[in-house]
Motif scaffolding. Structure first.
Motif, mmCIF file in Angstrom:
data_model
loop_
_atom_site.group_PDB
_atom_site.id
_atom_site.type_symbol
_atom_site.label_atom_id
_atom_site.label_comp_id
_atom_site.label_asym_id
_atom_site.label_seq_id
_atom_site.Cartn_x
_atom_site.Cartn_y
_atom_site.Cartn_z
ATOM 1 N N TYR A 1 -8.633 -2.656 0.939
ATOM 2 C CA TYR A 1 -7.281 -2.543 1.170
ATOM 3 C C TYR A 1 -6.511 -2.588 -0.062
ATOM 4 O O TYR A 1 -4.944 -2.521 0.230
ATOM 5 C CB TYR A 1 -6.622 -3.566 2.356
ATOM 6 C CG TYR A 1 -7.393 -3.446 3.687
ATOM 7 C CD1 TYR A 1 -7.664 -2.251 4.143
ATOM 8 C CD2 TYR A 1 -7.284 -4.446 4.557
ATOM 9 C CE1 TYR A 1 -8.072 -2.030 5.397
ATOM 10 C CE2 TYR A 1 -7.948 -4.352 6.008
ATOM 11 C CZ TYR A 1 -8.362 -3.174 6.222
ATOM 12 O OH TYR A 1 -8.802 -3.068 7.579
ATOM 13 N N THR B 1 0.730 -1.324 -0.062
ATOM 14 C CA THR B 1 0.143 0.003 -0.163
ATOM 15 C C THR B 1 0.873 1.326 -0.032
ATOM 16 O O THR B 1 0.286 2.296 -0.280
ATOM 17 C CB THR B 1 -1.121 -0.045 1.283
ATOM 18 O OG1 THR B 1 -0.105 0.111 2.429
ATOM 19 C CG2 THR B 1 -1.678 -1.156 1.232
ATOM 20 N N ARG C 1 -4.606 -1.022 -3.166
ATOM 21 C CA ARG C 1 -3.907 0.175 -3.665
ATOM 22 C C ARG C 1 -3.489 0.057 -4.867
ATOM 23 O O ARG C 1 -2.134 -0.019 -5.221
ATOM 24 C CB ARG C 1 -2.996 0.868 -2.724
ATOM 25 C CG ARG C 1 -3.349 1.132 -1.489
ATOM 26 C CD ARG C 1 -4.467 2.099 -1.228
ATOM 27 N NE ARG C 1 -4.803 2.444 0.150
ATOM 28 C CZ ARG C 1 -5.716 1.665 0.724
ATOM 29 N NH1 ARG C 1 -6.587 0.902 0.151
ATOM 30 N NH2 ARG C 1 -6.179 2.100 2.102
#
Length: 233
Positions: free
Chosen positions: A132, A104, A134
């Protein structure tokens, strides 16, 4: 650097499974995965504690344990601002470095210093209602790393996770074009009651022709099979 523990064991996951390894576990994470096996790295409330150490001190403690392979993990190690300094010190001493990250955060200065980026984007079972992933950061890693410096490790709990993984791979063509290493493993809590069955389920899933396009393998968490959920292993 916020360091929780430094210890020697064997690597339990991924392409270096079974290799004697020193682990440096950092405090703090930017995610809250429901099945996380190191929740104590999240906060004091979860049982976390740490020392504030300089990169030089971390390198000294690593040297005292003797293993050539070093894993920087967490928590989320890319939150540590001095990660490039530590990596530079350890590389100068001849260590092979792996960073285990949730993919991330893209730490540009550290990227070329690491031998193996073990990248583990989180699938739906990691968070109820949370996303979650990215995708721009995943793209940065895909375009910045040579194939030999990356492995992509996915915790797959159920069919919903596997379908989400297929969608992720299709959204990023470089996985297929460059035959990048993809590792799928059972989610530990769900699998512990019958680990062979959990592995068998994943093995059946990757027999589907979809997976013939990809460099995929099914692997366990070796340390979980040996020691269960013990800490410092």
């Amino acid at each position: 650097m916020l360091v929780m523990e430094i210890y020697r064991s064997i690597q339990g996951e991924g392409s270096l499974m079974g290799v004697p390894t020193t682990f440096v576990r950092f405090f703090a994470c930017n995610l809250r995965c429901s099945w996380c096996d190191t929740k104590y790295s999240w906060s004091v409330r979860e049982g976390g504690s740490w020392e504030t150490l300089s990169p030089a001190t971390v390198a000294e403690r690593v040297a005292a344990l003797g293993a050539r392979h070093v894993v920087l993990t967490g928590g989320e190690p890319t939150l540590q601002k001095e990660l490039p300094q530590l990596a530079t010190l350890l590389k100068a001493q001849g260590y092979h470095l792996t960073v285990e990250t949730n993919a991330t955060i893209f730490p540009a200065l550290a990227v070329p210093l690491i031998d193996l980026w073990s990248l583990s984007p989180k699938l739906p079972s990691a968070g109820s209602g949370a996303n979650y992933l990215r995708h721009p950061v995943i793209e940065q890693f895909l375009h910045s790393l040579e194939p030999e410096h990356q492995q992509w490790k996915f915790v797959v709990r159920d069919a919903h996770d596997e379908q989400a993984l297929r969608s992720l791979l299709e959204a990023h063509p470089l996985f297929k074009e460059r035959r990048l290493p993809i590792i799928v493993q059972p989610e530990g809590d769900a699998a512990l009651s019958d680990y062979p069955a959990a592995l068998a389920w994943l093995a059946e899933r990757v027999r589907d022709p979809f997976w013939d396009q990809y460099n995929v393998r099914v692997l366990p968490q070796l340390h979980v099979l040996i020691w269960g959920r013990r800490r410092l292993v």
